[in-house]
Design a protein around this motif. Structure first.
Motif, mmCIF file in Angstrom:
data_model
loop_
_atom_site.group_PDB
_atom_site.id
_atom_site.type_symbol
_atom_site.label_atom_id
_atom_site.label_comp_id
_atom_site.label_asym_id
_atom_site.label_seq_id
_atom_site.Cartn_x
_atom_site.Cartn_y
_atom_site.Cartn_z
ATOM 1 N N VAL A 95 0.860 -1.214 -0.164
ATOM 2 C CA VAL A 95 -0.089 -0.175 0.106
ATOM 3 C C VAL A 95 0.917 1.163 -0.163
ATOM 4 N N ALA A 96 0.531 2.088 -0.835
ATOM 5 C CA ALA A 96 1.070 3.798 -0.671
ATOM 6 C C ALA A 96 -0.091 4.597 -0.256
ATOM 7 N N ILE A 97 0.441 5.618 0.446
ATOM 8 C CA ILE A 97 -0.489 6.614 0.773
ATOM 9 C C ILE A 97 -0.017 8.072 0.292
ATOM 10 N N ILE A 98 -0.822 8.567 -0.600
ATOM 11 C CA ILE A 98 -0.292 9.760 -1.202
ATOM 12 C C ILE A 98 -1.013 10.971 -0.727
ATOM 13 N N GLY A 99 -0.139 11.815 -0.068
ATOM 14 C CA GLY A 99 -0.699 13.032 1.086
ATOM 15 C C GLY A 99 -0.706 12.495 2.261
ATOM 16 N N CYS A 100 0.349 13.193 3.026
ATOM 17 C CA CYS A 100 0.601 12.791 4.453
ATOM 18 C C CYS A 100 0.102 13.927 5.666
ATOM 19 N N GLY A 101 -1.009 14.640 5.246
ATOM 20 C CA GLY A 101 -1.550 15.566 6.186
ATOM 21 C C GLY A 101 -2.113 14.787 7.282
ATOM 22 N N SER A 102 -3.166 15.490 8.016
ATOM 23 C CA SER A 102 -3.643 15.045 9.197
ATOM 24 C C SER A 102 -4.687 13.456 9.064
ATOM 25 N N ILE A 103 -5.595 13.756 7.854
ATOM 26 C CA ILE A 103 -6.174 12.356 7.523
ATOM 27 C C ILE A 103 -5.443 11.317 7.096
ATOM 28 N N ALA A 104 -4.540 11.499 6.825
ATOM 29 C CA ALA A 104 -3.376 10.386 6.607
ATOM 30 C C ALA A 104 -2.888 10.007 7.846
ATOM 31 N N GLN A 105 -2.381 10.689 8.690
ATOM 32 C CA GLN A 105 -1.683 10.584 9.985
ATOM 33 C C GLN A 105 -2.695 9.925 11.077
ATOM 34 N N ASN A 106 -3.718 10.588 11.130
ATOM 35 C CA ASN A 106 -4.851 9.933 12.166
ATOM 36 C C ASN A 106 -5.938 8.737 11.656
#
Length: 343
Positions: free
Chosen positions: A6-17
Motif C-alpha cells: 500500500v502507498a499513501i499519497i498525501g501525509c496530512g492529518s487525515i493520513a496521520q490520524n
C-alpha cells in the motif's frame, strides 16, 4: 498469501490520524511508500512506518509496484491522482468528496472499470454502529413509514485539525472547491442515502460564508432535501460550532423517532409512539476532538474488498451520488432555486 503493498499519497492529518494507523493495524497490509509535496513530512512519515519517501506521486506510481493507494490530498487533486493510480494498476481509496464535479467522478469510475480495479470513497459514517443499527430498523419496518429527518455535522473548523492550521488548503477555493459542505456535508448526504435507502430528487441549499474571515469557501450551510418517496428533512454543515462538535441525526417515523449520536451516553435512542424508549450503547462515533485514534472501519473494509474481490460498500457510483447532492446544494445556493437531481 503475501501482504498487500500500500502507498499513501498525501501525509496530512487525515493520513496521520486515520489511514496510516489503520493500515498499520491491518495484518493483511504492508505500507511500502508515502508521498507528500512537503519533503520533510514525507520523510518523517516514511521513517515512522518503514516506507519509502516520495515528493512526486507520479514518480511513486512509476517506481513502486503497489496493490492499493490511499489518496489523502486536497479536493482538486482527488480525481487526477486517483485516475493516475488506477491507470498504474492500483486499487484506490479516495478521501471525500471524491471529486470537484460530476464529470470528474465519472472519469474516476470509468478508470476503475477500464483497469479492473476497486475504487472506494472514504465515507466513514456508514460504518458507525448507531448508523448501521438505524438503517436496519428502518429497513425492517420497525419505525414504520419515515416522514422526516434532520442531520448535522459541525465543529469549529479544520484549522484545529489540519496539518497547516489556519493556512490550511481547506480554506482556499482553488484547492478545496467547497468548504464545510465538502468537508462535512457530503458525509451526511452519503449517510442519509444509506440509512433511508432512498435517493434525493430535490435539493434547496443556503450555502454561506458568514463565520470566518479571509476564506474563499463556505463555512455554514443548511439544505432542505426531498427523497423520491417524499421524505423531507434538513442537512446542516458548519465550521462555526465553536464550543463542541455536533454529529447528530434524528429520523422521524410513523412508529418511532430515532436519535443518533444525539446523547452523550447512548449513541442510539429509539422513542416509540407507544411510550417505549430503547437506549443502545453501541460505541462512540469518530471525533476530531479525540485525536481520531479509534478505528473507522474504512481501511479494513477496503482491504477486505481487495483480498476477497468484493464490491466496496461505497464504490465510485455511491460516491458520485453523494457528491451530486452537494453539487446540487451549491447550485441551489447560487441560483436561489430548487435543484432537481436525476434518478
Amino acid at each position: 498469501m503475501s501482504k498487500l503493498k500500500v502507498a499513501i499519497i498525501g501525509c496530512g492529518s487525515i493520513a496521520q490520524n486515520r489511514h496510516l494507523l489503520e493500515y498499520e493495524a491491518n495484518e493483511e497490509v504492508d505500507i511500502v511508500a508515502v508521498c507528500d509535496i512537503v519533503e520533510e513530512r514525507a520523510m518523517v512519515t516514511a521513517e515512522a512506518f518503514g516506507a519509502k519517501s516520495y515528493t512526486d506521486y507520479e514518480e511513486l506510481l512509476n517506481k513502486e509496484d503497489v496493490d492499493a493507494v490511499s489518496v489523502c490530498l486536497p479536493n482538486y487533486l482527488h480525481a487526477p491522482v486517483s485516475i493516475a493510480a488506477l491507470n498504474a494498476g492500483a486499487n484506490v481509496l479516495c478521501e471525500k468528496p471524491m471529486a470537484t464535479s460530476h464529470e470528474e467522478a465519472e472519469q474516476m469510475i470509468e478508470a476503475a472499470e477500464r483497469n479492473g480495479k476497486k475504487l472506494m470513497i472514504a465515507h466513514n459514517q456508514r460504518f458507525v454502529s448507531s448508523h448501521e443499527k438505524a438503517r436496519k430498523l428502518i429497513e425492517n419496518g420497525d419505525i414504520g413509514k419515515v416522514y422526516s429527518f434532520r442531520t448535522t455535522f459541525g465543529h469549529g473548523g479544520p484549522e484545529g485539525w489540519s496539518a497547516e492550521g489556519e493556512d490550511s488548503w481547506f480554506f482556499r477555493k482553488e484547492e478545496a472547491f467547497i468548504g464545510a459542505m465538502g468537508d462535512l456535508g457530503v458525509h451526511k448526504a452519503d449517510l442519509l442515502r444509506h440509512i433511508l435507502g432512498e435517493e434525493f430528487v430535490d435539493v434547496a441549499g443556503f450555502v454561506e460564508n458568514n463565520a470566518k474571515e479571509g476564506i474563499s469557501v463556505d463555512d455554514n450551510a443548511v439544505c432542505i432535501l426531498r427523497t423520491e418517496n417524499g421524505v423531507v428533512g434538513t442537512l446542516t454543515a458548519s465550521w462555526a460550532y465553536n464550543s463542541a462538535e455536533d454529529n447528530s441525526t434524528v429520523i422521524y417515523g410513523e412508529k418511532c423517532t430515532l436519535r443518533l449520536e444525539d446523547d452523550p451516553t447512548y449513541s442510539l435512542i429509539a422513542q416509540y409512539t407507544n411510550g417505549e424508549i430503547v437506549k443502545y450503547e453501541l460505541g462512540q462515533i469518530q471525533s476530531n476532538d479525540e485525536g481520531g485514534q479509534t478505528n473507522t472501519g474504512v481501511i479494513d473494509h477496503f482491504v477486505e474488498c481487495i483480498v476477497e474481490d468484493k464490491k466496496p460498500l461505497i464504490d465510485g457510483e455511491e460516491g458520485k451520488r453523494s457528491l451530486d447532492v452537494i453539487l446540487a446544494a451549491l447550485e441551489s445556493g447560487e441560483t436561489r432555486k430548487i435543484t432537481k437531481l436525476e434518478k
